[in-house]
Every structure is written in structure tokens, then in C-alpha cells.
Design a protein around this motif. Sequence first.
Motif, mmCIF file in Angstrom:
data_model
loop_
_atom_site.group_PDB
_atom_site.id
_atom_site.type_symbol
_atom_site.label_atom_id
_atom_site.label_comp_id
_atom_site.label_asym_id
_atom_site.label_seq_id
_atom_site.Cartn_x
_atom_site.Cartn_y
_atom_site.Cartn_z
ATOM 1 N N SER A 125 90.056 -37.051 -6.807
ATOM 2 C CA SER A 125 89.714 -38.444 -6.538
ATOM 3 C C SER A 125 90.595 -39.323 -7.429
ATOM 4 C CB SER A 125 88.236 -38.692 -6.841
ATOM 5 O OG SER A 125 88.011 -38.605 -8.240
ATOM 6 N N PRO A 126 90.703 -40.611 -7.143
ATOM 7 C CA PRO A 126 91.505 -41.478 -8.015
ATOM 8 C C PRO A 126 91.034 -41.453 -9.473
ATOM 9 C CG PRO A 126 91.060 -42.591 -5.947
ATOM 10 C CD PRO A 126 90.265 -41.314 -5.934
ATOM 11 N N ASP A 127 89.721 -41.403 -9.689
ATOM 12 C CA ASP A 127 89.204 -41.337 -11.063
ATOM 13 C C ASP A 127 89.586 -40.019 -11.738
ATOM 14 O OD1 ASP A 127 88.077 -43.838 -10.852
ATOM 15 O OD2 ASP A 127 86.081 -43.076 -10.318
ATOM 16 N N GLN A 128 89.457 -38.910 -11.006
ATOM 17 C CA GLN A 128 89.825 -37.607 -11.555
ATOM 18 C C GLN A 128 91.326 -37.546 -11.843
ATOM 19 O OE1 GLN A 128 88.267 -35.109 -8.419
ATOM 20 N NE2 GLN A 128 86.657 -34.333 -9.761
ATOM 21 N N ARG A 129 92.132 -38.116 -10.954
ATOM 22 C CA ARG A 129 93.581 -38.115 -11.152
ATOM 23 C C ARG A 129 93.952 -38.899 -12.406
ATOM 24 N NH1 ARG A 129 95.199 -40.392 -6.505
ATOM 25 N NH2 ARG A 129 94.694 -38.473 -5.401
ATOM 26 N N ALA A 130 93.323 -40.057 -12.597
ATOM 27 C CA ALA A 130 93.597 -40.864 -13.789
ATOM 28 C C ALA A 130 93.160 -40.116 -15.050
ATOM 29 C CB ALA A 130 92.879 -42.207 -13.689
ATOM 30 N N GLN A 131 92.003 -39.472 -14.990
ATOM 31 C CA GLN A 131 91.515 -38.705 -16.133
ATOM 32 C C GLN A 131 92.443 -37.528 -16.428
ATOM 33 O OE1 GLN A 131 87.884 -36.375 -15.552
ATOM 34 N NE2 GLN A 131 87.150 -37.170 -17.523
ATOM 35 N N LEU B 91 90.037 -32.451 -15.950
ATOM 36 C CA LEU B 91 89.277 -33.200 -14.955
ATOM 37 C C LEU B 91 87.828 -32.781 -15.044
ATOM 38 C CD1 LEU B 91 88.908 -31.348 -11.909
ATOM 39 C CD2 LEU B 91 91.276 -31.208 -12.603
#
Length: 134
Positions: free
Chosen positions: A44-50, A57
Motif C-alpha cells: 500500500s502507499p503507507d507500507q511503501r513509504a514505511q 513494513l
Amino acid sequence: MVLFRRNGVGSSARLRALRSLYWSLIEQNGPEARARRLLRNFLSPDQRAQFDAEGYLEVTGSHTGRRYQIHQGTMSNVLELDEETQPKIGWCFVPERALAAGDVMLAQKIALATDEAAVLAFARRFSPRLPSLP
């Protein structure tokens, strides 16, 4: 096919440039790079940023709702988190054959998110904390 004359002016520089281009293409399209791109596509975009910022992740388990951190690597890289988001238990489970790190991490993510109970039934536990020195 590219031909180089051995005694031509600048031929060694062209050969070095060609060799450098070849190795950069291999590096960008090798198994590790392809596995990392595939993993990033499934985040997800949040997981990718993390993942980009922290190098891990977070995944929520499908049965218990527990949170797990999947760190970069292929084994002993999954940590179960407690309520304060501190590592509680480490879990080690990997595919049967050797894969690139990104592929292993993707398999771990999918396994925890879809069938957490089955994965934890055969996973090995380990202590996520390093032993303290006297």
C-alpha cells in the motif's frame, strides 16, 4: 554487434563505458532488483513509504489482528509487536526454495495477511532482543 579496434584512439575508454553500461543493466534487472520492484508493487502507499523510510513494513495478521514487522532479509526477519509496538516475539518462516529477499518478504506478507494461523503453526520462534552483555 559492436566491434572495437584494439589500436584505435579511445577504444579502451569505449570498452570501459560499454562494460559499465552492461553491469548497470544487470544490476537494474537482476533477480534482487526485480523482486524488490514486485514487492513494492504489492505494498500500500503507507507500507511503501514505511519500507522506504524505515527498511521494514508492517502487516496485520488475518486471524488475530496482531501487528508484525517484516524486515529486509530472508530469514529471522519477522517480528510480532506488542501493544506498545515493541518487538515481542520473532518468527522465522521461509519458502522451501531459495528466493531473492524481496520475493521472500512478499511471501511472508501474503502469508500473514491471508492465513496467519497456518503460518505460525510451523514457524520457528526466536527472541527478538539481543542478549545483554555483562
